[in-house]
Scaffold this motif. Structure first.
Motif, PDB file in Angstrom:
ATOM      1  N   ALA A 178     -32.578 -40.559 -51.516  1.00  0.00           N
ATOM      2  CA  ALA A 178     -33.810 -40.659 -52.305  1.00  0.00           C
ATOM      3  C   ALA A 178     -34.142 -39.336 -52.983  1.00  0.00           C
ATOM      4  N   LEU A 179     -33.952 -38.231 -52.266  1.00  0.00           N
ATOM      5  CA  LEU A 179     -34.207 -36.913 -52.860  1.00  0.00           C
ATOM      6  C   LEU A 179     -33.223 -36.615 -53.989  1.00  0.00           C
ATOM      7  N   VAL A 180     -31.968 -36.925 -53.792  1.00  0.00           N
ATOM      8  CA  VAL A 180     -30.966 -36.681 -54.837  1.00  0.00           C
ATOM      9  C   VAL A 180     -31.277 -37.528 -56.071  1.00  0.00           C
ATOM     10  N   SER A 181     -31.618 -38.773 -55.863  1.00  0.00           N
ATOM     11  CA  SER A 181     -31.980 -39.638 -56.987  1.00  0.00           C
ATOM     12  C   SER A 181     -33.173 -39.065 -57.751  1.00  0.00           C
ATOM     13  N   HIS A 182     -34.153 -38.581 -57.002  1.00  0.00           N
ATOM     14  CA  HIS A 182     -35.323 -37.968 -57.639  1.00  0.00           C
ATOM     15  C   HIS A 182     -34.917 -36.746 -58.450  1.00  0.00           C
ATOM     16  N   ALA A 232     -35.613 -22.976 -44.251  1.00  0.00           N
ATOM     17  CA  ALA A 232     -34.145 -22.873 -44.230  1.00  0.00           C
ATOM     18  C   ALA A 232     -33.517 -24.163 -44.740  1.00  0.00           C
ATOM     19  N   ARG A 233     -34.048 -25.294 -44.290  1.00  0.00           N
ATOM     20  CA  ARG A 233     -33.526 -26.583 -44.759  1.00  0.00           C
ATOM     21  C   ARG A 233     -33.745 -26.736 -46.265  1.00  0.00           C
ATOM     22  N   ALA A 234     -34.934 -26.363 -46.734  1.00  0.00           N
ATOM     23  CA  ALA A 234     -35.223 -26.441 -48.169  1.00  0.00           C
ATOM     24  C   ALA A 234     -34.277 -25.554 -48.959  1.00  0.00           C
ATOM     25  N   GLY A 235     -33.959 -24.385 -48.427  1.00  0.00           N
ATOM     26  CA  GLY A 235     -33.013 -23.487 -49.094  1.00  0.00           C
ATOM     27  C   GLY A 235     -31.632 -24.105 -49.210  1.00  0.00           C
ATOM     28  N   LEU A 236     -31.183 -24.752 -48.146  1.00  0.00           N
ATOM     29  CA  LEU A 236     -29.877 -25.410 -48.186  1.00  0.00           C
ATOM     30  C   LEU A 236     -29.875 -26.564 -49.188  1.00  0.00           C
ATOM     31  N   ILE A 237     -30.956 -27.336 -49.195  1.00  0.00           N
ATOM     32  CA  ILE A 237     -31.059 -28.441 -50.159  1.00  0.00           C
ATOM     33  C   ILE A 237     -31.086 -27.888 -51.579  1.00  0.00           C
ATOM     34  N   ALA A 238     -31.821 -26.805 -51.792  1.00  0.00           N
ATOM     35  CA  ALA A 238     -31.861 -26.176 -53.118  1.00  0.00           C
ATOM     36  C   ALA A 238     -30.465 -25.727 -53.531  1.00  0.00           C
ATOM     37  N   SER A 239     -29.702 -25.159 -52.582  1.00  0.00           N
ATOM     38  CA  SER A 239     -28.353 -24.709 -52.935  1.00  0.00           C
ATOM     39  C   SER A 239     -27.505 -25.890 -53.400  1.00  0.00           C
ATOM     40  N   GLN A 240     -27.708 -27.026 -52.787  1.00  0.00           N
ATOM     41  CA  GLN A 240     -26.924 -28.212 -53.151  1.00  0.00           C
ATOM     42  C   GLN A 240     -27.340 -28.753 -54.514  1.00  0.00           C
ATOM     43  N   VAL A 241     -28.644 -28.970 -54.722  1.00  0.00           N
ATOM     44  CA  VAL A 241     -29.075 -29.584 -55.982  1.00  0.00           C
ATOM     45  C   VAL A 241     -28.950 -28.609 -57.153  1.00  0.00           C
ATOM     46  N   LEU A 242     -29.206 -27.325 -56.916  1.00  0.00           N
ATOM     47  CA  LEU A 242     -29.061 -26.346 -57.997  1.00  0.00           C
ATOM     48  C   LEU A 242     -27.591 -26.130 -58.346  1.00  0.00           C
ATOM     49  N   GLY A 243     -26.746 -26.072 -57.332  1.00  0.00           N
ATOM     50  CA  GLY A 243     -25.310 -25.934 -57.586  1.00  0.00           C
ATOM     51  C   GLY A 243     -24.759 -27.128 -58.347  1.00  0.00           C
ATOM     52  N   ARG A 287     -23.799 -42.043 -61.442  1.00  0.00           N
ATOM     53  CA  ARG A 287     -24.989 -41.825 -60.625  1.00  0.00           C
ATOM     54  C   ARG A 287     -24.859 -42.370 -59.203  1.00  0.00           C
ATOM     55  N   PRO A 288     -24.390 -43.598 -58.965  1.00  0.00           N
ATOM     56  CA  PRO A 288     -24.296 -44.078 -57.573  1.00  0.00           C
ATOM     57  C   PRO A 288     -23.411 -43.198 -56.694  1.00  0.00           C
ATOM     58  N   GLU A 289     -22.331 -42.692 -57.272  1.00  0.00           N
ATOM     59  CA  GLU A 289     -21.449 -41.823 -56.492  1.00  0.00           C
ATOM     60  C   GLU A 289     -22.123 -40.484 -56.192  1.00  0.00           C
ATOM     61  N   ILE A 290     -22.834 -39.956 -57.175  1.00  0.00           N
ATOM     62  CA  ILE A 290     -23.562 -38.695 -56.965  1.00  0.00           C
ATOM     63  C   ILE A 290     -24.589 -38.871 -55.855  1.00  0.00           C
ATOM     64  N   VAL A 291     -25.369 -39.928 -55.943  1.00  0.00           N
ATOM     65  CA  VAL A 291     -26.417 -40.174 -54.942  1.00  0.00           C
ATOM     66  C   VAL A 291     -25.791 -40.338 -53.564  1.00  0.00           C
ATOM     67  N   ARG A 292     -24.677 -41.057 -53.484  1.00  0.00           N
ATOM     68  CA  ARG A 292     -24.019 -41.281 -52.188  1.00  0.00           C
ATOM     69  C   ARG A 292     -23.460 -39.978 -51.627  1.00  0.00           C
ATOM     70  N   ARG A 293     -22.705 -39.251 -52.428  1.00  0.00           N
ATOM     71  CA  ARG A 293     -22.033 -38.052 -51.929  1.00  0.00           C
ATOM     72  C   ARG A 293     -22.990 -36.882 -51.684  1.00  0.00           C
ATOM     73  N   ILE A 294     -23.768 -36.552 -52.681  1.00  0.00           N
ATOM     74  CA  ILE A 294     -24.694 -35.424 -52.527  1.00  0.00           C
ATOM     75  C   ILE A 294     -25.819 -35.829 -51.566  1.00  0.00           C
ATOM     76  N   GLY A 295     -26.208 -37.093 -51.613  1.00  0.00           N
ATOM     77  CA  GLY A 295     -27.246 -37.580 -50.695  1.00  0.00           C
ATOM     78  C   GLY A 295     -26.846 -37.407 -49.237  1.00  0.00           C
ATOM     79  N   ALA A 296     -25.566 -37.633 -48.914  1.00  0.00           N
ATOM     80  CA  ALA A 296     -25.094 -37.458 -47.533  1.00  0.00           C
ATOM     81  C   ALA A 296     -25.225 -36.000 -47.102  1.00  0.00           C
ATOM     82  N   THR A 297     -24.927 -35.087 -48.004  1.00  0.00           N
ATOM     83  CA  THR A 297     -25.055 -33.663 -47.680  1.00  0.00           C
ATOM     84  C   THR A 297     -26.520 -33.284 -47.499  1.00  0.00           C
ATOM     85  N   VAL A 298     -27.358 -33.741 -48.408  1.00  0.00           N
ATOM     86  CA  VAL A 298     -28.795 -33.455 -48.295  1.00  0.00           C
ATOM     87  C   VAL A 298     -29.344 -34.057 -47.005  1.00  0.00           C
TER      88      VAL A 298
END
Length: 192
Positions: A88-92, A145-156, A174-185
């Motif tokens: 949900a965060l990645v989609s947003h 710390a968690r927000a920083g890690l999430i920022a590193s993922q979405v900004l990268g 988009r579905p692949e991005i949400v699935r893959r990056i969403g799992a990391t987030v």
């Protein structure tokens, strides 16, 4: 140059002029970054005299600070299942990256400008960390710390997709991005 609207009262004309300048500035900063953007280019795009830009914003740094005022518009995720929060965060964030050039301007500029970097840091610490604290139940430091890690993922990801335009990243659907990056987030949200 655009003539002021004689029907609008001066305060409303002033607001309209500022909005026009800010829209032009956001487009310039997003397109060419902080260093290459000039007051003259912004004024030309806004179809006004460069002195008006200076009058309202003082200098390029003041203009950038106003143009980079950004709200992540983080959603209320209370109704989202715990195991779907990362997606949900990645989609947003995909919606935000693709909907507003201000965040792109910040991203382009933050790597070379201290004021932009500070603005980006403040954006994630003031808006993202409180949401992460609510979702994860972590202390303020743990949520930061968690927000920083999430920022590193979405900004990268945004850097690679929207700025560097790496072909394999641009080609992702988009579905692949949400699935893959969403799992990391998701793992950043809840893994110990």
């Amino acid at each position: 140059m655009a003539e002021p609207d004689p029907i609008l009262p001066p305060a409303r004309r002033s607001d309209a002029t500022k909005a026009t300048i800010l829209a032009a500035a956001r487009a310039q900063f997003a397109a060419v970054g902080y260093q290459a953007t000039t007051i003259r280019a912004v004024a030309n795009a806004a179809e006004i005299d460069p002195a008006m830009v200076m009058r309202y914003f003082g200098n390029k740094e003041g203009l950038f600070a106003a143009a980079a005022d950004f709200d992540l518009r983080l959603p209320d995720l209370a109704g989202v299942a715990r195991d779907a929060l990362g997606a949900a965060l990645v989609s947003h964030f995909l919606d935000r990256w693709e909907d507003d050039e201000t965040l792109m301007a910040l991203l382009r500029t933050a790597s070379t400008n201290e004021a932009a970097a500070a603005r980006m840091q403040a954006l994630f610490s003031s808006q993202m960390a409180p949401l992460i604290a609510r979702l994860s139940g972590d202390s303020r430091a743990g949520a930061a710390a968690r927000a920083g890690l999430i920022a590193s993922q979405v900004l990268g990801f945004a850097l690679c997709r929207y700025v560097l335009k790496l072909p394999p990243v641009v080609a992702l659907k988009r579905p692949e991005i949400v699935r893959r990056i969403g799992a990391t987030v998701q793992s950043y949200l809840f893994d110990a």
